[in-house]
Design a protein around this motif. Structure first.
Motif, PDB file in Angstrom:
ATOM      1  N   TYR A  85     -54.576 -19.813  60.788  1.00 13.96           N
ATOM      2  CA  TYR A  85     -55.254 -21.110  60.867  1.00 13.96           C
ATOM      3  C   TYR A  85     -54.420 -22.303  60.426  1.00 13.96           C
TER       4      TYR A  85
ATOM      5  N   PHE B  92     -58.638 -21.348  67.788  1.00 14.13           N
ATOM      6  CA  PHE B  92     -59.850 -20.625  67.393  1.00 14.13           C
ATOM      7  C   PHE B  92     -61.103 -21.355  67.901  1.00 14.13           C
TER       8      PHE B  92
ATOM      9  N   ILE C  25     -61.492 -20.410  71.363  1.00 16.97           N
ATOM     10  CA  ILE C  25     -62.016 -19.032  71.483  1.00 16.97           C
ATOM     11  C   ILE C  25     -63.547 -19.042  71.397  1.00 16.97           C
TER      12      ILE C  25
ATOM     13  N   TYR D 223     -66.445 -14.405  74.082  1.00 14.41           N
ATOM     14  CA  TYR D 223     -66.528 -14.379  72.616  1.00 14.41           C
ATOM     15  C   TYR D 223     -67.874 -14.992  72.247  1.00 14.41           C
TER      16      TYR D 223
ATOM     17  N   GLY E 235     -70.216 -16.861  60.728  1.00 15.16           N
ATOM     18  CA  GLY E 235     -69.157 -16.649  61.710  1.00 15.16           C
ATOM     19  C   GLY E 235     -68.541 -15.264  61.687  1.00 15.16           C
ATOM     20  N   SER E 236     -69.156 -14.325  60.963  1.00 14.77           N
ATOM     21  CA  SER E 236     -68.600 -12.973  60.789  1.00 14.77           C
ATOM     22  C   SER E 236     -67.233 -13.012  60.117  1.00 14.77           C
ATOM     23  N   ASN E 237     -67.020 -14.036  59.288  1.00 17.14           N
ATOM     24  CA  ASN E 237     -65.764 -14.064  58.522  1.00 17.14           C
ATOM     25  C   ASN E 237     -65.658 -12.879  57.575  1.00 17.14           C
TER      26      ASN E 237
ATOM     27  N   ASN F 288     -63.396  -9.947  58.569  1.00 15.75           N
ATOM     28  CA  ASN F 288     -61.930  -9.961  58.479  1.00 15.75           C
ATOM     29  C   ASN F 288     -61.423  -9.381  57.158  1.00 15.75           C
TER      30      ASN F 288
ATOM     31  N   TYR G 185     -61.789  -9.962  72.436  1.00 18.50           N
ATOM     32  CA  TYR G 185     -60.544 -10.160  71.669  1.00 18.50           C
ATOM     33  C   TYR G 185     -59.295 -10.091  72.550  1.00 18.50           C
TER      34      TYR G 185
ATOM     35  N   THR H 223     -56.905 -15.889  73.263  1.00 19.06           N
ATOM     36  CA  THR H 223     -56.770 -15.071  72.050  1.00 19.06           C
ATOM     37  C   THR H 223     -55.327 -14.570  71.908  1.00 19.06           C
TER      38      THR H 223
ATOM     39  N   PHE I 105     -53.500 -17.383  70.384  1.00 20.37           N
ATOM     40  CA  PHE I 105     -53.909 -17.462  68.973  1.00 20.37           C
ATOM     41  C   PHE I 105     -53.113 -16.438  68.147  1.00 20.37           C
TER      42      PHE I 105
ATOM     43  N   MET J  92     -56.199  -6.384  66.186  1.00 19.75           N
ATOM     44  CA  MET J  92     -55.268  -7.135  67.038  1.00 19.75           C
ATOM     45  C   MET J  92     -53.851  -6.822  66.558  1.00 19.75           C
TER      46      MET J  92
ATOM     47  N   GLU K  62     -54.708  -8.479  62.652  1.00 21.07           N
ATOM     48  CA  GLU K  62     -56.108  -8.744  62.270  1.00 21.07           C
ATOM     49  C   GLU K  62     -56.985  -7.504  62.444  1.00 21.07           C
TER      50      GLU K  62
ATOM     51  N   SER L  89     -61.233  -6.863  62.604  1.00 14.44           N
ATOM     52  CA  SER L  89     -62.533  -7.538  62.680  1.00 14.44           C
ATOM     53  C   SER L  89     -63.588  -6.438  62.644  1.00 14.44           C
TER      54      SER L  89
HETATM   55  C1  AVI Z   1     -62.750 -15.897  62.173  1.00 13.95           C
HETATM   56  N1  AVI Z   1     -63.006 -14.514  62.611  1.00 13.95           N
HETATM   57  C2  AVI Z   1     -64.351 -14.084  62.222  1.00 13.95           C
HETATM   58  C3  AVI Z   1     -62.700 -14.261  64.014  1.00 13.95           C
HETATM   59  C4  AVI Z   1     -63.048 -12.808  64.371  1.00 13.95           C
HETATM   60  O1  AVI Z   1     -63.827 -12.618  65.302  1.00 13.95           O
HETATM   61  O2  AVI Z   1     -62.572 -11.904  63.695  1.00 13.95           O
HETATM   62  C5  AVI Z   1     -61.239 -14.527  64.332  1.00 13.95           C
HETATM   63  C6  AVI Z   1     -60.857 -14.137  65.720  1.00 13.95           C
HETATM   64  N2  AVI Z   1     -59.885 -13.334  66.054  1.00 13.95           N
HETATM   65  C7  AVI Z   1     -59.815 -13.217  67.353  1.00 13.95           C
HETATM   66  N3  AVI Z   1     -60.771 -13.907  67.892  1.00 13.95           N
HETATM   67  C8  AVI Z   1     -61.439 -14.537  66.900  1.00 13.95           C
END
Ligand code: AVI
Length: 329
Positions: free
Chosen positions: A43, A51, A54, A60, A168-170, A173, A213, A220, A223, A259, A289, A291
């Motif tokens: 970020y 983002f 996305i 998404y 936001g389902s943070n 992560n 994703y 993405t 990103f 990812m 990442e 998720s």
């Molecule tokens: C911020 N976070 C919740 C997003 C997720 O879905 O994990 C980040 C993201 N990564 C890829 N697309 C969005």
């Protein structure tokens, strides 16, 4: 604040002044086997803009599902109060908070709204979004979540109750031990009878998750690759960004989308600002990442382990997303 990259005579970006924590993390995580990078470094200014794009993609669906649930459940959330303080960890554009505040039920009493983010730019945008709401005092905290939350709760009106939002389902992560530790930290900062509203994405068919994703527009992928651009700009790295592919996989056993960046050829990489040089084989990956995706009951159990008791949970069946309201026991 973002500093513009400067081009030297040779046309190569000179490193920007880097955060020493970023340099240390890049050194540590890229030296692991398999190589990794922490996802919160996505970020920077460009990564945040990607983002936001996305969140607009048809594949998404997290953001839209959560907005629908917030609009639908705002009355019930307000009824769990009254709350005098609302605190949002990572408010994004401020639209989700606005949706809550626009509901009649939240408009009955004066409120203090605290927005916490490490990005000054995000806070400015969110503050502007909320500028039109009457009877609300907006306070911004340019700080890590724990620090901002401690400041916000210290400022609460005497006897008033706080509602913290982590949307936001943070939470997804964090790995499971990290999520537990984070929620325990939130619980420690909140007072008894304060509430927490948490948004979390639910497990769904693998094809849907992979498309979310690894979108056909490649947003993405950009990103994900931008993390390498950031390392090149801030730490003087020489990653050949175009020599990396984007890979998103559903790891059913761990219930998470992963990812990765995949090196498309053998290449040598040097990152002077992180005191690191290494080579990557064709097909070698950097894990960028995770998720995590949940079942509704798992979310309640995770929150209970950290000292919260369930007030109510709302599920969006179309896009499989959950909003869970709990109270600090
Ligand atoms: C911020 N976070 C919740 C997003 C997720 O879905 O994990 C980040 C993201 N990564 C890829 N697309 C969005």
């Amino acid at each position: 604040m973002r500093e513009e990259s400067r081009l030297s005579g040779a046309g190569r970006a000179e490193p920007r002044a880097a955060d020493p924590r970023f340099a240390a993390d890049v050194h540590y995580y890229l030296s692991l086997d398999p190589r990794q990078l922490p996802s919160h470094y996505f970020y920077d200014a460009l990564g945040s803009a990607l983002f936001e794009a996305i969140c607009e993609l048809p594949w998404y669906r997290i953001t839209r599902a959560e907005m629908r649930l917030l609009a639908r459940s705002a009355g019930r959330i307000a009824a769990a109060g009254p709350f005098t303080t609302l605190v949002e960890l990572g408010p994004g554009s401020g639209q989700k908070m606005l949706t809550l505040l626009e509901s009649d039920d939240f408009q009955e009493s004066a409120l203090d709204v605290h927005l916490i983010d490490v990005s000054a730019r995000a806070l400015t945008v969110a503050r502007e979004t909320l500028a039109s709401v009457n009877d609300v005092r907006v306070v911004t905290h340019e700080a890590p979540y724990e620090v901002g939350l401690a400041q916000a709760t210290a400022e609460r009106r005497r006897g008033g109750r706080a509602l913290a939002l982590f949307l936001g389902s943070n939470i997804g992560n964090f790995d499971p031990p990290g999520a537990d530790a984070f929620l325990r930290g939130l619980h420690a900062s909140l007072g008894r009878r304060d509430a927490l509203l948490i948004g979390a994405d639910l497990a769904k068919p693998a094809e849907e998750l992979v498309l979310a994703y690894d979108d056909p527009l490649g947003v993405t992928a950009a990103f994900n690759r931008n993390l390498l651009v950031r390392i090149n700009q801030e730490l003087g790295g020489d990653f050949d960004v175009s020599a990396f592919g984007h890979r998103a996989i559903w790891n059913q056993a761990e219930s998470r989308v992963e990812m990765h960046l995949v090196s498309l050829r053998r290449q040598a990489v040097s990152i002077p600002g992180a005191d690191l040089a290494f080579s990557m084989e064709a097909g070698e990956t950097i894990w960028t990442e995770s998720s995590y995706k949940y079942e509704p009951a798992q979310i309640v159990a995770m929150l209970a382990r950290s000292g919260f008791r369930l007030v109510e949970q709302w599920i969006d069946d179309d896009d499989r997303f959950a909003l869970t309201l709990v109270e600090a026991a």
